[in-house]
Design a protein around this motif. Sequence first.
Motif, PDB file in Angstrom:
ATOM      1  N   VAL A  49       0.810  -1.231   0.000  1.00  0.00           N
ATOM      2  CA  VAL A  49       0.000   0.000   0.000  1.00  0.00           C
ATOM      3  C   VAL A  49       0.838   1.272   0.000  1.00  0.00           C
ATOM      4  O   VAL A  49       0.294   2.377   0.082  1.00  0.00           O
ATOM      5  CB  VAL A  49      -0.981   0.032   1.208  1.00  0.00           C
ATOM      6  N   GLY A  50       2.155   1.125  -0.112  1.00  0.00           N
ATOM      7  CA  GLY A  50       3.027   2.292  -0.106  1.00  0.00           C
ATOM      8  C   GLY A  50       3.350   2.735   1.316  1.00  0.00           C
ATOM      9  O   GLY A  50       2.763   2.257   2.295  1.00  0.00           O
ATOM     10  N   VAL A 228       4.310 -16.064   0.858  1.00  0.00           N
ATOM     11  CA  VAL A 228       4.853 -14.911   1.593  1.00  0.00           C
ATOM     12  C   VAL A 228       5.049 -13.704   0.666  1.00  0.00           C
ATOM     13  O   VAL A 228       4.782 -12.569   1.064  1.00  0.00           O
ATOM     14  CB  VAL A 228       6.146 -15.317   2.342  1.00  0.00           C
ATOM     15  N   ILE A 229       5.477 -13.944  -0.568  1.00  0.00           N
ATOM     16  CA  ILE A 229       5.553 -12.842  -1.544  1.00  0.00           C
ATOM     17  C   ILE A 229       4.258 -12.738  -2.350  1.00  0.00           C
ATOM     18  O   ILE A 229       3.746 -11.645  -2.592  1.00  0.00           O
ATOM     19  CB  ILE A 229       6.763 -13.027  -2.494  1.00  0.00           C
ATOM     20  N   CYS A 230       3.713 -13.876  -2.767  1.00  0.00           N
ATOM     21  CA  CYS A 230       2.569 -13.854  -3.700  1.00  0.00           C
ATOM     22  C   CYS A 230       1.283 -13.339  -3.070  1.00  0.00           C
ATOM     23  O   CYS A 230       0.429 -12.779  -3.764  1.00  0.00           O
ATOM     24  CB  CYS A 230       2.334 -15.262  -4.256  1.00  0.00           C
ATOM     25  N   GLY A 231       1.143 -13.527  -1.760  1.00  0.00           N
ATOM     26  CA  GLY A 231      -0.117 -13.183  -1.104  1.00  0.00           C
ATOM     27  C   GLY A 231      -0.424 -11.696  -1.118  1.00  0.00           C
ATOM     28  O   GLY A 231       0.461 -10.863  -1.285  1.00  0.00           O
ATOM     29  N   PHE A 232      -1.688 -11.379  -0.988  1.00  0.00           N
ATOM     30  CA  PHE A 232      -2.173  -9.998  -0.848  1.00  0.00           C
ATOM     31  C   PHE A 232      -1.916  -9.146  -2.092  1.00  0.00           C
ATOM     32  O   PHE A 232      -1.411  -8.030  -2.026  1.00  0.00           O
ATOM     33  CB  PHE A 232      -1.661  -9.372   0.464  1.00  0.00           C
ATOM     34  N   GLY A 233      -2.297  -9.744  -3.226  1.00  0.00           N
ATOM     35  CA  GLY A 233      -2.426  -8.958  -4.451  1.00  0.00           C
ATOM     36  C   GLY A 233      -1.281  -9.028  -5.429  1.00  0.00           C
ATOM     37  O   GLY A 233      -1.443  -8.652  -6.588  1.00  0.00           O
ATOM     38  N   ARG A 234      -0.127  -9.481  -4.997  1.00  0.00           N
ATOM     39  CA  ARG A 234       1.076  -9.354  -5.831  1.00  0.00           C
ATOM     40  C   ARG A 234       0.926  -9.990  -7.213  1.00  0.00           C
ATOM     41  O   ARG A 234       1.461  -9.487  -8.189  1.00  0.00           O
ATOM     42  CB  ARG A 234       2.262  -9.971  -5.054  1.00  0.00           C
ATOM     43  N   GLY A 305      -7.955  -3.417   4.356  1.00  0.00           N
ATOM     44  CA  GLY A 305      -9.000  -2.442   4.006  1.00  0.00           C
ATOM     45  C   GLY A 305      -8.551  -1.525   2.871  1.00  0.00           C
ATOM     46  O   GLY A 305      -9.317  -1.230   1.947  1.00  0.00           O
ATOM     47  N   ILE A 306      -7.303  -1.068   2.925  1.00  0.00           N
ATOM     48  CA  ILE A 306      -6.788  -0.183   1.861  1.00  0.00           C
ATOM     49  C   ILE A 306      -6.654  -0.955   0.539  1.00  0.00           C
ATOM     50  O   ILE A 306      -7.043  -0.457  -0.524  1.00  0.00           O
ATOM     51  CB  ILE A 306      -5.416   0.415   2.256  1.00  0.00           C
ATOM     52  N   ILE A 307      -6.119  -2.166   0.602  1.00  0.00           N
ATOM     53  CA  ILE A 307      -5.958  -2.967  -0.630  1.00  0.00           C
ATOM     54  C   ILE A 307      -7.322  -3.103  -1.309  1.00  0.00           C
ATOM     55  O   ILE A 307      -7.457  -2.954  -2.528  1.00  0.00           O
ATOM     56  CB  ILE A 307      -5.354  -4.364  -0.320  1.00  0.00           C
ATOM     57  N   GLU A 308      -8.347  -3.333  -0.468  1.00  0.00           N
ATOM     58  CA  GLU A 308      -9.696  -3.519  -1.000  1.00  0.00           C
ATOM     59  C   GLU A 308     -10.264  -2.205  -1.547  1.00  0.00           C
ATOM     60  O   GLU A 308     -10.695  -2.140  -2.698  1.00  0.00           O
ATOM     61  CB  GLU A 308     -10.577  -4.033   0.129  1.00  0.00           C
ATOM     62  N   SER A 309     -10.221  -1.140  -0.713  1.00  0.00           N
ATOM     63  CA  SER A 309     -10.913   0.091  -1.116  1.00  0.00           C
ATOM     64  C   SER A 309     -10.217   0.765  -2.292  1.00  0.00           C
ATOM     65  O   SER A 309     -10.854   1.465  -3.075  1.00  0.00           O
ATOM     66  CB  SER A 309     -11.037   1.051   0.070  1.00  0.00           C
ATOM     67  N   GLU A 310      -8.910   0.551  -2.450  1.00  0.00           N
ATOM     68  CA  GLU A 310      -8.200   1.187  -3.558  1.00  0.00           C
ATOM     69  C   GLU A 310      -8.023   0.245  -4.758  1.00  0.00           C
ATOM     70  O   GLU A 310      -7.332   0.602  -5.727  1.00  0.00           O
ATOM     71  CB  GLU A 310      -6.846   1.719  -3.070  1.00  0.00           C
ATOM     72  N   GLY A 311      -8.642  -0.918  -4.684  1.00  0.00           N
ATOM     73  CA  GLY A 311      -8.584  -1.851  -5.816  1.00  0.00           C
ATOM     74  C   GLY A 311      -7.157  -2.254  -6.187  1.00  0.00           C
ATOM     75  O   GLY A 311      -6.815  -2.407  -7.366  1.00  0.00           O
ATOM     76  N   LEU A 312      -6.313  -2.482  -5.163  1.00  0.00           N
ATOM     77  CA  LEU A 312      -4.895  -2.717  -5.458  1.00  0.00           C
ATOM     78  C   LEU A 312      -4.614  -4.107  -6.042  1.00  0.00           C
ATOM     79  O   LEU A 312      -3.572  -4.310  -6.670  1.00  0.00           O
ATOM     80  CB  LEU A 312      -4.040  -2.476  -4.204  1.00  0.00           C
TER      81      LEU A 312
END
Length: 402
Positions: A49-50, A228-234, A305-312
């Motif tokens: 998320v930066g 560990v790297i692939c998770g959460f949108g990568r 929440g940020i990943i979701e709301s910002e469509g990351l």
Amino acid sequence: MSALLHPFAEPAKPESDFINIVSATGSMLTADDGKQYLDGMASLWYCQVGHGRTEIIDAVTAQMHQLEAYSIFDPFTNPRAREAADLIVSKSPHPDGRVFLGCSGSEAVDSALKLARLVQQRRGATDKQIIVRRTHGYHGTNVGGTSAQGIAPNREGWGDLLPHVMEIPNGNIEEASKLFAEHGDRIAAVISEPVQGAGGVHVPEDGYLEGLRRLCDQHDSLLIFDEVICGFGRTGSWFGAQTFGVTPDLMTFAKGVTSGYQPLSGVILSRRIADEISEPGFLLRTGYTYAGHPASCAAAVANIGIIESEGLVDRASHIGRKSVEGFDALVADGLLASYRGVAGVWAVEIGRDSAPVKAKMLEEGVIVRGMGENIIWCPPLVVTDDEIGRFIETLEKAISVS
Ligand SMILES: Cc1ncc(COP(=O)(O)O)c(C=O)c1O
């Protein structure tokens, strides 16, 4: 000499030779000499998320004012740990699964290896202890993960590691089939990243992960994905398992779950595996002091929440398309041999030692990784189109002049 001993560094290197990062916002970092850098590696592949997101900082602060820390060993729990666990499984291919929490990717890996062996022991398959690793796999630096990683230099120099670990080469499911034909009755689990990251960004060949799934099913072995790297949108989905359409029995996560704002990791267990260890009276004798740390879990909830709301998650695929446009132009100009990757994680093949190119890019204020003949690009998922453009221009310049 400074007291600080850096990881993955030469202990003899003077502290003054390190780049001293003092602040950061978005995808930009500032060093103590005022120089600015584009963070083309999302720190260590984790900052989805930066940097400088006040939403996460505020959530962690509020949590710490209310309850800074308390153990979740039996008989205790806390609301943030429950909330984070529910949220994490809801994004995974195991929405009815369970989560075992830790702090680092290495802790998650070692926990997954222990859980896989535990399940086999409890099934009565006491000889099923072999862990199968893949060449180029990276699974952290605890003893289990060091043994299970396919990067030989990282395994050397520590004396004996875990017994019962076997390796399969990449890209050839036939080799895996042969190993299973010979040792399948003793294989507890296969561990694999969906996309191998630290080993050089290797995307699985078509059908390879499916092949591993099939072999595990045929031999009652478990499939562990190290996400560990692939998770959460990568990879352009919440998890690599979803990107490649293959569902493991156990999956690890860390890094992007909090974007690094607090340390958090874990293992997701499928409902079937979770049920197997949920017999009344059975005690799970493993766990970490800081499991379920409320501040880390608050960071995870705010970050997701940020990943979701910002469509990351979709933004990762956009980063992939934009990067590929740039890579294609460099290939057409004869500057790049080739490239490989998916969504937010790439290796560009420059056809010669990458060290001088990486050094030139750093001098120009763009942080990437050099690995053999590859330059690695894994930016925050909030990286702007202009910043992607700057990365491509700097890559072009560095290849041309170094
Ligand atoms: C796939 C994978 N597994 C495990 C780890 C280890 O994580 P940590 O450094 O948080 O222990 C890493 C770290 O890069 C990783 O990429």
